[in-house]
Design an enzyme around this catalytic site. Structure first.
Site, PDB file in Angstrom:
ATOM      1  N   TRP A  50      23.917  37.499   9.101  1.00 41.31           N
ATOM      2  CA  TRP A  50      24.274  37.549   7.679  1.00 41.31           C
ATOM      3  C   TRP A  50      24.936  38.884   7.312  1.00 41.31           C
ATOM      4  O   TRP A  50      24.547  39.542   6.353  1.00 41.31           O
ATOM      5  CB  TRP A  50      23.043  37.328   6.806  1.00 41.31           C
ATOM      6  CG  TRP A  50      22.315  36.025   6.996  1.00 41.31           C
ATOM      7  CD1 TRP A  50      22.346  35.187   8.085  1.00 41.31           C
ATOM      8  CD2 TRP A  50      21.407  35.415   6.069  1.00 41.31           C
ATOM      9  NE1 TRP A  50      21.524  34.116   7.892  1.00 41.31           N
ATOM     10  CE2 TRP A  50      20.927  34.231   6.662  1.00 41.31           C
ATOM     11  CE3 TRP A  50      20.933  35.771   4.812  1.00 41.31           C
ATOM     12  CZ2 TRP A  50      20.021  33.383   6.025  1.00 41.31           C
ATOM     13  CZ3 TRP A  50      20.018  34.935   4.180  1.00 41.31           C
ATOM     14  CH2 TRP A  50      19.587  33.750   4.784  1.00 41.31           C
ATOM     15  N   TYR A 107      30.407  27.777  17.361  1.00 37.77           N
ATOM     16  CA  TYR A 107      30.395  29.237  17.225  1.00 37.77           C
ATOM     17  C   TYR A 107      29.216  29.832  17.985  1.00 37.77           C
ATOM     18  O   TYR A 107      29.371  30.763  18.787  1.00 37.77           O
ATOM     19  CB  TYR A 107      30.332  29.619  15.746  1.00 37.77           C
ATOM     20  CG  TYR A 107      30.024  31.074  15.497  1.00 37.77           C
ATOM     21  CD1 TYR A 107      30.938  32.069  15.852  1.00 37.77           C
ATOM     22  CD2 TYR A 107      28.811  31.463  14.930  1.00 37.77           C
ATOM     23  CE1 TYR A 107      30.641  33.414  15.641  1.00 37.77           C
ATOM     24  CE2 TYR A 107      28.522  32.799  14.710  1.00 37.77           C
ATOM     25  CZ  TYR A 107      29.438  33.768  15.071  1.00 37.77           C
ATOM     26  OH  TYR A 107      29.147  35.095  14.871  1.00 37.77           O
ATOM     27  N   GLY A 121      38.329  44.557  11.572  1.00 39.69           N
ATOM     28  CA  GLY A 121      37.347  43.667  10.977  1.00 39.69           C
ATOM     29  C   GLY A 121      36.277  44.420  10.205  1.00 39.69           C
ATOM     30  O   GLY A 121      36.287  45.653  10.101  1.00 39.69           O
ATOM     31  N   THR A 146      24.957  37.176  17.743  1.00 45.30           N
ATOM     32  CA  THR A 146      24.593  36.537  16.482  1.00 45.30           C
ATOM     33  C   THR A 146      23.283  35.761  16.563  1.00 45.30           C
ATOM     34  O   THR A 146      22.878  35.307  17.646  1.00 45.30           O
ATOM     35  CB  THR A 146      25.719  35.558  16.067  1.00 45.30           C
ATOM     36  OG1 THR A 146      25.313  34.804  14.922  1.00 45.30           O
ATOM     37  CG2 THR A 146      26.035  34.571  17.179  1.00 45.30           C
ATOM     38  N   ASP A 147      22.637  35.587  15.401  1.00 42.82           N
ATOM     39  CA  ASP A 147      21.459  34.725  15.306  1.00 42.82           C
ATOM     40  C   ASP A 147      21.807  33.263  15.544  1.00 42.82           C
ATOM     41  O   ASP A 147      20.921  32.440  15.790  1.00 42.82           O
ATOM     42  CB  ASP A 147      20.796  34.894  13.933  1.00 42.82           C
ATOM     43  CG  ASP A 147      21.719  34.544  12.773  1.00 42.82           C
ATOM     44  OD1 ASP A 147      22.948  34.771  12.889  1.00 42.82           O
ATOM     45  OD2 ASP A 147      21.221  34.059  11.733  1.00 42.82           O
ATOM     46  N   ALA A 174      35.761  39.096  17.404  1.00 44.07           N
ATOM     47  CA  ALA A 174      35.100  37.796  17.584  1.00 44.07           C
ATOM     48  C   ALA A 174      35.817  36.740  16.762  1.00 44.07           C
ATOM     49  O   ALA A 174      36.491  37.049  15.778  1.00 44.07           O
ATOM     50  CB  ALA A 174      33.636  37.875  17.154  1.00 44.07           C
ATOM     51  N   TYR A 175      35.648  35.503  17.178  1.00 45.75           N
ATOM     52  CA  TYR A 175      36.044  34.357  16.362  1.00 45.75           C
ATOM     53  C   TYR A 175      34.818  33.995  15.535  1.00 45.75           C
ATOM     54  O   TYR A 175      33.807  33.559  16.085  1.00 45.75           O
ATOM     55  CB  TYR A 175      36.473  33.193  17.254  1.00 45.75           C
ATOM     56  CG  TYR A 175      36.952  31.974  16.487  1.00 45.75           C
ATOM     57  CD1 TYR A 175      38.295  31.629  16.465  1.00 45.75           C
ATOM     58  CD2 TYR A 175      36.059  31.165  15.771  1.00 45.75           C
ATOM     59  CE1 TYR A 175      38.737  30.514  15.758  1.00 45.75           C
ATOM     60  CE2 TYR A 175      36.491  30.066  15.061  1.00 45.75           C
ATOM     61  CZ  TYR A 175      37.831  29.739  15.057  1.00 45.75           C
ATOM     62  OH  TYR A 175      38.275  28.648  14.355  1.00 45.75           O
ATOM     63  N   LYS A 196      29.416  32.202  21.397  1.00 46.25           N
ATOM     64  CA  LYS A 196      28.854  33.561  21.378  1.00 46.25           C
ATOM     65  C   LYS A 196      27.790  33.716  22.469  1.00 46.25           C
ATOM     66  O   LYS A 196      27.694  34.768  23.110  1.00 46.25           O
ATOM     67  CB  LYS A 196      28.263  33.882  20.006  1.00 46.25           C
ATOM     68  CG  LYS A 196      29.296  34.069  18.901  1.00 46.25           C
ATOM     69  CD  LYS A 196      30.191  35.286  19.124  1.00 46.25           C
ATOM     70  CE  LYS A 196      29.467  36.585  18.879  1.00 46.25           C
ATOM     71  NZ  LYS A 196      30.361  37.762  19.036  1.00 46.25           N
TER      72      LYS A 196
END
Length: 284
Positions: free
Chosen positions: A152, A127, A11, A103-104, A62-63, A131
């Protein structure tokens, strides 16, 4: 130092880790192909940990298909929660330090103040929820972990907003970009550098951290900067989120405070425009 296992090696962040590790001559990182290192295969993972006895496990797998996750809830949860639990359990058993990328999107984004690590997580998408569930399951199995929440992500690798904008900017005369979602772009090369700094300094300051580039912007201003710095002659039109409906709801304000990462991990964080310029230079 014994080996460092990298999951999700193919990835965007995995490729950036390989790039930075080569630049820094960081030894012992094993970038494992997914067929050999599937985080949903507990038996295969157990064999890998037994074989390599890793000192660190970096989970970049991750998805991340935010809108598709609204329909593929079970799959998103399997990857973002169950896969993380598989790794955390083995890390606990082997004394391995887990570095997990989050993630944010764990935040609702309804405020207007930079988010600190102790702010309440209230995800508004599948999502983000999965997470967060991945974050929450880690302490059940190990106390030796770093959770790095980022936002981002872009780079010269894989598919991302910067590369998409450059492609569309060459193909179209005008682009309509959302201006009322505010956050901070993160150059995945910089995030990879933060991860390797944690390992190189052998930090024991375990816990949850926020890491994005410095500064604040909207998707509209980010896109405008991409076109300005790359000399791409395309008109940009600011639009509201409501004019571009998506299946998943995004946080309106997800600017993260990085004070903890800077003070406890000792990382220097560049401004997003500086890092964007570096990335665009590498993309040519």
């Amino acid at each position: 130092m014994s080996s460092i296992l990298v999951f999700g090696a193919s990835g965007q962040l995995g490729q950036c880790l390989a790039h930075v590790a080569q630049e820094r001559n960081t030894p012992n990182l094993l970038f494992l192909p997914e067929e050999q290192a599937n985080i949903l295969n507990p038996e295969g993972l157990a064999a890998l940990f037994a074989q390599h006895q890793p000192s660190y496990c970096i989970n970049c797998a991750a998805y991340t298909a935010v809108d598709k996750a609204e329909d593929e809830v079970d799959l998103a949860r399997k990857v973002n929660r169950d896969g993380v639990e598989n790794l955390a359990r083995l890390c606990g058993e082997h004394g391995t330090i887990l570095i997990q990328i989050s993630t944010d999107f764990v935040f609702a984004g309804a405020g207007n103040q930079p988010l600190v690590e102790t702010d309440e997580a209230e995800p508004i998408s599948v999502y983000g929820l999965t997470k967060l569930e991945g974050e929450q399951v880690i302490p059940e199995h190990t106390s030796k972990f770093f959770i790095l929440r980022t936002s981002w992500l872009y780079s010269e690798y894989a598919n991302n907003f910067v590369k998409t904008m450059l492609k569309l900017g060459r193909e179209r005369e005008e682009l309509r970009i959302i201006w009322d979602q505010v956050g901070t772009p993160t150059y995945a090369i910089d995030l990879a550098g933060c991860i390797l700094t944690i390992i190189e300094t052998q930090s024991q300051e375990f816990g949850t951290y926020h890491y994005s580039n410095e500064g604040v912007t909207s998707w509209y201003d980010f896109a405008t900067a991409i076109f300005e710095l790359s000399a791409t002659p395309v008109r940009t039109v600011p639009i509201r989120t409501a004019e571009y409906p998506t299946k998943a709801t995004r946080p309106a304000f997800s600017v993260m405070d990085k004070t903890k990462a800077k003070t406890q991990l000792g990382v220097a964080i560049p401004h997003w425009r500086h890092s964007l310029q570096v990335c665009l230079g590498r993309l040519g």
